[in-house]
Design an enzyme around this catalytic site. Sequence first.
Site, PDB file in Angstrom:
ATOM      1  N   LYS A 123       2.630   2.966  -0.398  1.00  0.00           N
ATOM      2  CA  LYS A 123       2.207   2.410   1.696  1.00  0.00           C
ATOM      3  C   LYS A 123       2.143   3.807   1.678  1.00  0.00           C
ATOM      4  O   LYS A 123       0.349   3.929   2.975  1.00  0.00           O
ATOM      5  CB  LYS A 123       3.084   1.635   1.871  1.00  0.00           C
ATOM      6  CG  LYS A 123       3.491   0.083   1.469  1.00  0.00           C
ATOM      7  CD  LYS A 123       3.386  -0.540   2.746  1.00  0.00           C
ATOM      8  CE  LYS A 123       3.159  -2.550   2.370  1.00  0.00           C
ATOM      9  NZ  LYS A 123       3.972  -3.401   2.683  1.00  0.00           N
ATOM     10  N   LYS A 204      -2.025 -10.364  -8.861  1.00  0.00           N
ATOM     11  CA  LYS A 204      -1.575 -11.606  -8.527  1.00  0.00           C
ATOM     12  C   LYS A 204      -2.465 -12.010  -7.368  1.00  0.00           C
ATOM     13  O   LYS A 204      -3.030 -11.179  -6.807  1.00  0.00           O
ATOM     14  CB  LYS A 204      -0.537 -10.814  -8.712  1.00  0.00           C
ATOM     15  CG  LYS A 204       0.205 -10.403  -7.206  1.00  0.00           C
ATOM     16  CD  LYS A 204       1.789 -10.372  -6.891  1.00  0.00           C
ATOM     17  CE  LYS A 204       1.925  -9.765  -5.783  1.00  0.00           C
ATOM     18  NZ  LYS A 204       3.595  -9.500  -5.328  1.00  0.00           N
ATOM     19  N   LYS A 207      -3.916 -12.042  -0.339  1.00  0.00           N
ATOM     20  CA  LYS A 207      -4.788 -12.405   0.936  1.00  0.00           C
ATOM     21  C   LYS A 207      -5.829 -11.320   0.873  1.00  0.00           C
ATOM     22  O   LYS A 207      -7.117 -10.830   1.096  1.00  0.00           O
ATOM     23  CB  LYS A 207      -4.616 -12.736   2.328  1.00  0.00           C
ATOM     24  CG  LYS A 207      -4.347 -14.104   2.321  1.00  0.00           C
ATOM     25  CD  LYS A 207      -3.884 -14.938   3.257  1.00  0.00           C
ATOM     26  CE  LYS A 207      -4.270 -13.945   4.410  1.00  0.00           C
ATOM     27  NZ  LYS A 207      -3.875 -14.224   6.038  1.00  0.00           N
TER      28      LYS A 207
END
Length: 341
Positions: A123, A204, A207
């Site tokens: 991240k 996978k 959203k």
Amino acid sequence: MEKKTVFSGIQPSGELHLGNYYGAIQNWVRLQDRFDCVYCIVDYHAVTGRTGRESDKFQDPRHESLATMSVQMAGDLMACGIDPRRSILFVQSHVPEHTELAWVFSCVASHGDLTRMIQFKDKADRSDYVSVGLFIYPVLQAADILLYRAAKVPVGEDQVQHLELARRIGRRFNTLVGEEYFPEVEAELTAGKRIMSLADPAHKMSKSLGDKHYVGLMEEPDAIWKKVRSAVTDSGEQVGGEMSPGVANLFEILRLTGAVDDVVDGFKAQHAAGKIRYGDLKTAVQDHIMRVLDPIRERRSRMSDDEIRDTLAAGAARASEIAKATMAGVRARVGVGPPPR
Ligand code: TRP
């Protein structure tokens, strides 16, 4: 015999999708039969997602507030079968002991350990502003779990490292206070394959990939059919060949949504013979998805926001009782807080 405590958390990220359902939520629902379960909507963890850029705002007019999204998430979880009469369902920020224990744990956790967290590194690499909150995200997660002295934490593979850190923090706290105050926590890995994106089955279902990649649990049947109908497959003509990832994904969805073996085996035989018609397979997939989602959507449509808010308030009250007791013990052992008279 006292039941063990299960704890898990989910960010209020908006709509749940089939991948969340089969990857986590269905397992949460089942665990309620055997354990005392505490399920937490981790809104403070979600704040890290709103502060990753110099230009971010806590409250962006283009997004719902985390408070609104938390109520939504709670409603969706209950519609899926999380039962607030049996389990404790609440929002993290409603129980301030989470952040309080996180501070103590930030004085227990090793800086070196945190720098090795894969999720942080990923991240941080993708953000142009890296907050300290993002860095100590797993410390707050350890506090979530240990406040309730949870023994088992159902999570996906990607959280195993965070769980290992929670164990280390618990152990080190115990060493620092000379007593087994916190129990050992154990990850309970969700079995089963992941559901992949319909439009790009190499990834996978998620959203963040975009609208056509996932099936939202509360989506209208027409909208779902559009996505299923255009799911990636292959030409369907290779005999006995290996199944392409898109086709394997459709078979997996069919199996998870409870298609009887005969149906699955029938399509498998057609596939092996190079005679499968993907239109038929997709129709079957759609039917089975809707059989699972119809009752969920129906239950959800009968809930009001007020009702959900009341349920969350009751959940926070129950969680508070446990959290307050644990935190009082922590303060006493650290040697802070009002001195006993
Ligand atoms: N980090 C978890 C995730 O992204 C969410 C989470 C926060 C959590 N606190 C937790 C999961 C405690 C399990 C236990 O999925």
